[in-house]
Design a protein around this motif. Structure first.
Motif, PDB file in Angstrom:
ATOM      1  N   UNK A 125       2.074   5.013  -7.408  1.00 24.31           N
ATOM      2  CA  UNK A 125       3.359   4.292  -7.459  1.00 24.31           C
ATOM      3  C   UNK A 125       3.565   3.644  -6.420  1.00 24.31           C
ATOM      4  N   UNK A 126       4.399   2.715  -6.275  1.00 26.06           N
ATOM      5  CA  UNK A 126       4.737   1.643  -5.044  1.00 26.06           C
ATOM      6  C   UNK A 126       5.775   2.329  -4.297  1.00 26.06           C
ATOM      7  N   UNK A 127       5.437   3.159  -3.228  1.00 28.25           N
ATOM      8  CA  UNK A 127       6.120   3.743  -2.594  1.00 28.25           C
ATOM      9  C   UNK A 127       6.338   3.559  -1.112  1.00 28.25           C
ATOM     10  N   UNK A 128       7.494   3.532  -0.135  1.00 26.05           N
ATOM     11  CA  UNK A 128       7.439   3.403   1.055  1.00 26.05           C
ATOM     12  C   UNK A 128       7.237   4.882   1.823  1.00 26.05           C
ATOM     13  N   UNK A 129       7.177   5.673   1.350  1.00 23.38           N
ATOM     14  CA  UNK A 129       7.048   7.166   1.686  1.00 23.38           C
ATOM     15  C   UNK A 129       5.615   7.778   1.243  1.00 23.38           C
ATOM     16  N   UNK A 130       5.204   8.625   1.987  1.00 19.59           N
ATOM     17  CA  UNK A 130       4.059   9.273   1.746  1.00 19.59           C
ATOM     18  C   UNK A 130       4.163  10.217   0.489  1.00 19.59           C
ATOM     19  N   UNK A 131       3.016   9.768  -0.615  1.00 18.38           N
ATOM     20  CA  UNK A 131       3.021  10.573  -1.656  1.00 18.38           C
ATOM     21  C   UNK A 131       2.054  11.700  -1.785  1.00 18.38           C
ATOM     22  N   UNK A 132       2.218  12.816  -2.298  1.00 11.35           N
ATOM     23  CA  UNK A 132       1.064  13.834  -2.312  1.00 11.35           C
ATOM     24  C   UNK A 132       0.211  13.627  -3.428  1.00 11.35           C
ATOM     25  N   UNK A 133      -1.079  13.932  -3.279  1.00  4.97           N
ATOM     26  CA  UNK A 133      -2.025  13.819  -4.204  1.00  4.97           C
ATOM     27  C   UNK A 133      -1.680  14.361  -5.357  1.00  4.97           C
ATOM     28  N   UNK A 134      -1.096  15.748  -5.177  1.00  7.68           N
ATOM     29  CA  UNK A 134      -0.719  16.619  -6.343  1.00  7.68           C
ATOM     30  C   UNK A 134       0.251  15.978  -7.323  1.00  7.68           C
ATOM     31  N   UNK A 186       0.887  -1.177   0.083  1.00  7.81           N
ATOM     32  CA  UNK A 186       0.093  -0.123  -0.028  1.00  7.81           C
ATOM     33  C   UNK A 186       0.936   1.322   0.076  1.00  7.81           C
ATOM     34  N   UNK A 187       0.227   2.085  -0.719  1.00 11.39           N
ATOM     35  CA  UNK A 187       1.141   3.622  -0.708  1.00 11.39           C
ATOM     36  C   UNK A 187       0.089   4.697  -0.100  1.00 11.39           C
ATOM     37  N   UNK A 188       0.736   5.609   0.886  1.00  9.28           N
ATOM     38  CA  UNK A 188       0.139   6.489   1.492  1.00  9.28           C
ATOM     39  C   UNK A 188      -0.034   7.669   0.507  1.00  9.28           C
ATOM     40  N   UNK A 189      -1.271   8.220   0.434  1.00  9.05           N
ATOM     41  CA  UNK A 189      -1.369   9.448  -0.379  1.00  9.05           C
ATOM     42  C   UNK A 189      -1.948  10.497   0.601  1.00  9.05           C
ATOM     43  N   UNK A 190      -1.379  11.693   0.637  1.00  4.33           N
ATOM     44  CA  UNK A 190      -1.909  12.517   1.472  1.00  4.33           C
ATOM     45  C   UNK A 190      -2.713  13.777   0.517  1.00  4.33           C
ATOM     46  N   UNK A 191      -4.039  14.126   0.944  1.00  2.68           N
ATOM     47  CA  UNK A 191      -4.642  14.955   0.213  1.00  2.68           C
ATOM     48  C   UNK A 191      -4.980  16.219   0.916  1.00  2.68           C
ATOM     49  N   UNK A 192      -4.978  17.322   0.309  1.00  2.00           N
ATOM     50  CA  UNK A 192      -5.465  18.506   0.949  1.00  2.00           C
ATOM     51  C   UNK A 192      -6.144  19.483  -0.126  1.00  2.00           C
ATOM     52  N   UNK A 193      -7.020  19.935   0.489  1.00  2.00           N
ATOM     53  CA  UNK A 193      -7.916  20.562  -0.650  1.00  2.00           C
ATOM     54  C   UNK A 193      -8.379  21.834   0.251  1.00  2.00           C
ATOM     55  N   UNK A 194      -8.284  23.198  -0.375  1.00  2.00           N
ATOM     56  CA  UNK A 194      -8.520  24.464   0.029  1.00  2.00           C
ATOM     57  C   UNK A 194      -9.365  25.357  -1.076  1.00  2.00           C
ATOM     58  N   UNK A 195      -9.932  26.207  -0.369  1.00  2.05           N
ATOM     59  CA  UNK A 195     -10.936  27.068  -1.362  1.00  2.05           C
ATOM     60  C   UNK A 195     -10.583  28.420  -0.997  1.00  2.05           C
ATOM     61  N   UNK A 196     -10.532  29.443  -1.955  1.00  2.00           N
ATOM     62  CA  UNK A 196     -10.046  30.904  -1.533  1.00  2.00           C
ATOM     63  C   UNK A 196     -11.101  31.546  -0.981  1.00  2.00           C
ATOM     64  N   UNK A 197     -10.507  32.433  -0.325  1.00  2.00           N
ATOM     65  CA  UNK A 197     -11.431  33.415   0.640  1.00  2.00           C
ATOM     66  C   UNK A 197     -10.450  34.779   0.612  1.00  2.00           C
TER      67      UNK A 197
END
Length: 288
Positions: free
Chosen positions: A86-95, A1-12
């Motif tokens: 990807x097959x990664x041992x480290x966290x991968x950014x969703x972007x 398994x690969x950890x995917x980090x997701x961060x979503x923002x909206x403008x203000x």
């Protein structure tokens, strides 16, 4: 398994605010995993936190499937992406995930270009064979396994080299021993030649001495035979002279050289006997 980090923002005004909502994930196409499990194209949902973040574990994609991600599902802002994981041992950014075409799985930034064909091999030699057979494809192989095989081959070569060096040393020792034996044999042959020469010289000397003795013996024998012949001749001559000188006187008369002594015959008559006078004895004289 690969950890995917997701961060979503909206403008203000003056910045960004976190976005909350639902994220939906679904593998595109059914496929088999590494453990030969059949993975169906079923989706699962995960919620963004109050900070607008989410970390999710996803299966690494293969040539058989990609991930469909629906951002803010069931809202007017919903957006669908198809991405490779990807097959990664480290966290991968969703972007950082590569977005692909839903039908061909070709990365979007490569659309319109030639499709890259990839083949997999287990060894470098197999990869070389496949590369020759499919020149328009990229062949991938496990470099670690190939390196291990190369290391094993190198170890085998080192062992063979060490054995060859040992055999070479043994051969060199045997060659030196053979050379020493050859030198000894040469010296022995030389000594034998000298002995043979001395024996020939001695034999010739003995032969010469024997011939001399034989010649001397023959000369002595010849002289002996000559002396014997001379003696025989002398004896025969003496014998012949003796036989020639021997003479027998006649039975009547007086031989030459006989002296009359004046002896007269006497007649003596004895009674009963003949009165015939006795004859005088003959005297025989050998000539000188």
């Amino acid at each position: 398994m690969t950890q995917i980090h997701i961060s979503i923002r909206k403008p203000k005004t003056g910045g960004l605010d976190p976005v909350t909502g639902l994220m939906r994930f679904r593998p595109v196409r059914r496929h088999f995993d590494a453990d030969k499990n059949l993975i169906i194209a079923a989706s699962f949902d995960a919620d963004l936190s109050e900070t607008g973040e989410l970390t999710v574990d996803l299966l690494p994609t293969t040539s058989a499937f990609v991930w469909q991600v629906i951002e803010l599902a069931d809202t007017p802002q919903a957006y669908t992406r198809y991405v490779e994981v990807p097959d990664s041992k480290t966290k991968v950014e969703y972007a950082d995930l590569v977005e692909v075409d839903a039908g061909t799985f070709v990365p979007k930034d490569m659309q319109g270009s030639q499709l890259l064909k990839v083949r997999h091999a287990s060894t470098q030699s197999e990869a070389e064979t496949l590369s020759a057979r499919y020149p328009d494809a990229v062949v991938l192989f496990d470099e670690t396994a190939t390196t291990m095989k190369a290391a094993m081959a190198m170890s085998t070569l080192e062992s063979i080299t060490a054995e060859a060096q040992t055999n070479a040393a043994l051969a060199r020792s045997a060659m030196l021993s053979a050379q020493s034996s050859a030198d000894s044999a040469t010296a022995t042959q030389s000594d034998l030649n000298i002995l043979a020469s001395n024996a020939n010289t001695l034999a010739a000397s003995v032969a010469n001495d024997s011939q001399t003795v034989a010649d001397t013996a023959n000369a002595v024998a010849a002289k002996g035979e000559s002396a014997i012949a001379t003696i025989d001749s002398t004896v025969r001559a003496v014998k012949d002279k003796a036989e020639a000188a021997t003479t027998v006187l006649p039975s009547t008369g007086t031989t030459e050289g006989t002296t009359d002594t004046g002896t007269t015959e006497e007649t003596t008559e004895e009674p009963g006997k003949d009165s015939t006078p006795a004859k005088a004895k003959k005297a025989t004289v050998k000539g000188a």
